[in-house]
Scaffold this active site. Structure first.
Site, PDB file in Angstrom:
ATOM      1  N   LYS A 175      56.408  76.307 -83.528  1.00  0.00           N
ATOM      2  CA  LYS A 175      57.435  75.276 -83.494  1.00  0.00           C
ATOM      3  C   LYS A 175      57.516  74.908 -82.004  1.00  0.00           C
ATOM      4  CE  LYS A 175      61.142  73.843 -82.841  1.00  0.00           C
ATOM      5  NZ  LYS A 175      61.330  73.249 -81.583  1.00  0.00           N
ATOM      6  N   GLU A 250      61.847  86.290 -74.772  1.00  0.00           N
ATOM      7  CA  GLU A 250      61.622  86.256 -73.464  1.00  0.00           C
ATOM      8  C   GLU A 250      62.509  85.009 -72.830  1.00  0.00           C
ATOM      9  OE1 GLU A 250      59.841  87.934 -71.312  1.00  0.00           O
ATOM     10  OE2 GLU A 250      58.570  88.922 -72.670  1.00  0.00           O
ATOM     11  N   CYS A 284      60.964  80.203 -65.983  1.00  0.00           N
ATOM     12  CA  CYS A 284      61.913  81.336 -65.929  1.00  0.00           C
ATOM     13  C   CYS A 284      61.872  82.320 -64.715  1.00  0.00           C
ATOM     14  CB  CYS A 284      61.831  81.841 -67.219  1.00  0.00           C
ATOM     15  SG  CYS A 284      60.324  82.229 -67.794  1.00  0.00           S
ATOM     16  N   GLU A 385      71.798  80.566 -64.319  1.00  0.00           N
ATOM     17  CA  GLU A 385      70.520  80.041 -64.433  1.00  0.00           C
ATOM     18  C   GLU A 385      70.640  78.416 -64.618  1.00  0.00           C
ATOM     19  OE1 GLU A 385      67.620  80.433 -67.618  1.00  0.00           O
ATOM     20  OE2 GLU A 385      66.114  80.971 -66.448  1.00  0.00           O
TER      21      GLU A 385
HETATM   22  C1  UN1 Z   1      57.787  80.810 -67.355  1.00  0.00           C
HETATM   23  O1  UN1 Z   1      58.297  80.274 -66.631  1.00  0.00           O
HETATM   24  O2  UN1 Z   1      58.162  80.693 -68.375  1.00  0.00           O
HETATM   25  O3  UN1 Z   1      54.368  83.860 -63.379  1.00  0.00           O
HETATM   26  C2  UN1 Z   1      56.381  81.368 -67.339  1.00  0.00           C
HETATM   27  C3  UN1 Z   1      54.577  82.395 -63.706  1.00  0.00           C
HETATM   28  C4  UN1 Z   1      53.705  81.944 -64.662  1.00  0.00           C
HETATM   29  C5  UN1 Z   1      54.379  81.940 -65.914  1.00  0.00           C
HETATM   30  C6  UN1 Z   1      55.845  81.592 -66.025  1.00  0.00           C
HETATM   31  N1  UN1 Z   1      52.522  82.297 -64.534  1.00  0.00           N
HETATM   32  O4  UN1 Z   1      55.301  81.830 -62.780  1.00  0.00           O
END
Ligand code: UN1
Length: 496
Positions: A175, A250, A284, A385
């Site tokens: 999804k 995550e 993230c 955030e």
């Molecule tokens: C994300 O921001 O959810 O390390 C993943 C990084 C990328 C992955 C980010 N390879 O910034």
């Protein structure tokens, strides 16, 4: 002509049972309609779950190396279609082409890694405590897996989940985020061409509250893997908890880069710019706090502001653009809201903090690269955030304070320190509370063969990527073979 896209269930491209659709538009130019996608509900999820359940009985028996070959083939097709998928992704979610090419590359890397894992997928053999007895542990698939993925890495993150899940013998329902359904369709075209058997992979578009919730609550779905906000993750974990369903999360980050007084300052500034404004700050792993030693703070700040003001902002499809738009209006409102909060809290706005009014940017969700100075660690802009191009500079007096400030949030995903002092580098590797630490590199840029994930409110103890993702998608089974021909009682026959 309007493009109408479909779900992919049981090997067929089909509309939502209700016939409902939602629109997907280009965040750099709202006039650009990408297409209409199925606004799915519980009955579509149910159809997908039944297809995935049916496919499980044969897929789990295909030898893992063979499953790996299909995944490897998907990697090769992704390689062939890399440019086309990158362009579609930029049009759909805004980040610049260089980065969407990187996103597809991350999917290719994941495919090749998972393909090879088909010939490993190791368990353990160990001595048994009784004579003429053999002991080993083997991995078994979990079953039907539900994958819920975000829009900021619309190809890479689905591949992080889907390829390992498949390699382990599971069947899946994806999804994808409502903002990036097109990339998911292209990904499924790749899987179809690679020869993934009917029902092994299923794609259901729709809203998190409806299609996502139905997926989480479906009794046939044995595992949920989710990447997104901590708020939604918490709800998913609660639902899964009630049903004793495995869940891997995550979630958010409030990542910081430390710059000590002995650092290579040019390098540190380069790193901070890439970490804070790459992907318009919507990773993230993005750098949202810069923790700087007071002796070098002014120099670092001046260089950063000068460079941030030169960042070329525009459509990611233009090769000269360095930063694209935010994903949608609500995201821009949120970012702008935080800028106001920062000002009200007494932080100094050094640059940015506003929308563009000029014609070039008027149709997209653009926002200026923004830097705050004089930020106290307890301020909301240093704790929450923001998920946008906003960097908060916090001044510290020494290494110990820097680590304390870095650790002083509810999140713990990525982290970074710039120093030439090997002792302080090693101390920070030990003392930083995060799933990822970079020494003399920015907070973004994880590679797919190392564990990815975080501590505290960022995760729930799992790690994607690396060898660790295979622990998410398998059940352990311990097997004892007694060839003594008699009943042997462990802990009893061999005890003193
Ligand atoms: C994300 O921001 O959810 O390390 C993943 C990084 C990328 C992955 C980010 N390879 O910034």
């Amino acid at each position: 002509m309007r493009s109408i896209y479909k779900n992919y269930i049981g090997g067929r491209w089909i509309a939502a049972a209700s016939g409902e659709t939602f629109e997907n538009r280009n965040p750099a130019d709202q006039r650009d309609l990408i297409g209409l996608f199925p606004d799915s509900a519980a009955e579509d999820i149910d159809a997908a779950a039944r297809a995935a359940r049916r496919a499980l009985s044969s897929w789990r028996l295909i030898p893992a190396p063979k499953r790996g070959e299909i995944i490897f083939k998907a990697g090769e097709i992704l390689k062939r279609r890399k440019e086309e998928i990158a362009r579609a992704m930029t049009r759909e979610m805004g980040k610049i082409l260089k980065e969407t090419r990187g996103d597809v590359q991350e999917g290719i890397d994941t495919a090749f890694y998972a393909g090879g894992e088909g010939r490993r997928l190791f368990g353990e053999t160990t001595p048994a405590e009784l004579p003429d007895k053999f002991a080993m542990s083997v991995r078994a698939p979990v079953g039907v897996c539900g994958l819920i993925t975000p829009w900021n890495f619309p190809l890479a993150i689905p591949t992080w989940k889907l390829f390992p899940a498949l390699l382990c013998g599971n069947t899946v329902i994806l999804k994808p985020a409502e903002d990036t359904p097109h990339t998911a369709v292209l990904f499924f075209e790749v899987l179809e061409e690679a020869g993934v058997p009917t029902g092994v992979v299923n794609l259901v578009h729709g809203a998190g509250e409806i299609a996502g919730a139905a997926l989480v609550n479906h009794p046939e779905v044995k595992l949920i893997s989710f990447t997104g906000s901590s708020e939604v993750g918490r709800e998913i974990a609660a639902s899964c908890g009630k049903n004793l369903k495995r869940v891997a999360l995550e979630m958010g980050g409030k990542n910081a880069q430390i710059v000590l007084e002995d650092a290579d300052l040019d390098l540190a500034v380069e790193g901070a710019l890439w970490g804070a404004f790459g992907t318009t700050g919507q990773r993230c792993t993005a750098t949202s706090r810069l923790i700087v030693h007071r002796d070098v703070k002014q120099r670092v700040t001046d260089a950063l502001v000068a460079r941030a003001e030169k960042i070329v902002v525009g459509s990611g499809l233009d090769e000269s653009t360095e930063m694209g738009p935010l994903i949608h209006e609500a995201a821009r409102e949120k970012v702008h809201g935080y800028v106001k909060i920062g000002k009200d809290e007494g932080a100094r706005l050094l640059t940015g903090g506003s929308l563009y009014e000029e014609e070039k940017w008027i149709n997209g969700w653009f926002y200026r690269p923004t830097i705050f100075d004089g930020v106290a660690p307890s301020m909301r802009i240093a704790q929450e955030e923001i998920f946008g191009p906003v960097l908060s500079i916090i001044e510290v007096k020494n290494f110990e304070e820097a680590i304390e400030v870095l650790n002083g949030t509810r999140y713990g995903l990525s982290s970074s320190i710039y120093t030439r002092d090997v002792a302080r580098a090693f101390r920070s590797m030990r003392d930083i509370e995060a799933g990822i630490t970079y020494i003399n590199g920015p907070t973004i840029g994880a590679e797919v063969h190392l564990p990815f994930g975080g501590v505290k409110d960022t995760g729930n103890g799992h790690r994607e990527a690396g060898t660790t993702v295979y622990d998410i998608f398998t059940e352990w089974k311990s097997v004892y073979v007694d060839y003594s021909g008699k009943l042997q009682k462990a802990q009893i026959d061999n005890a003193e």
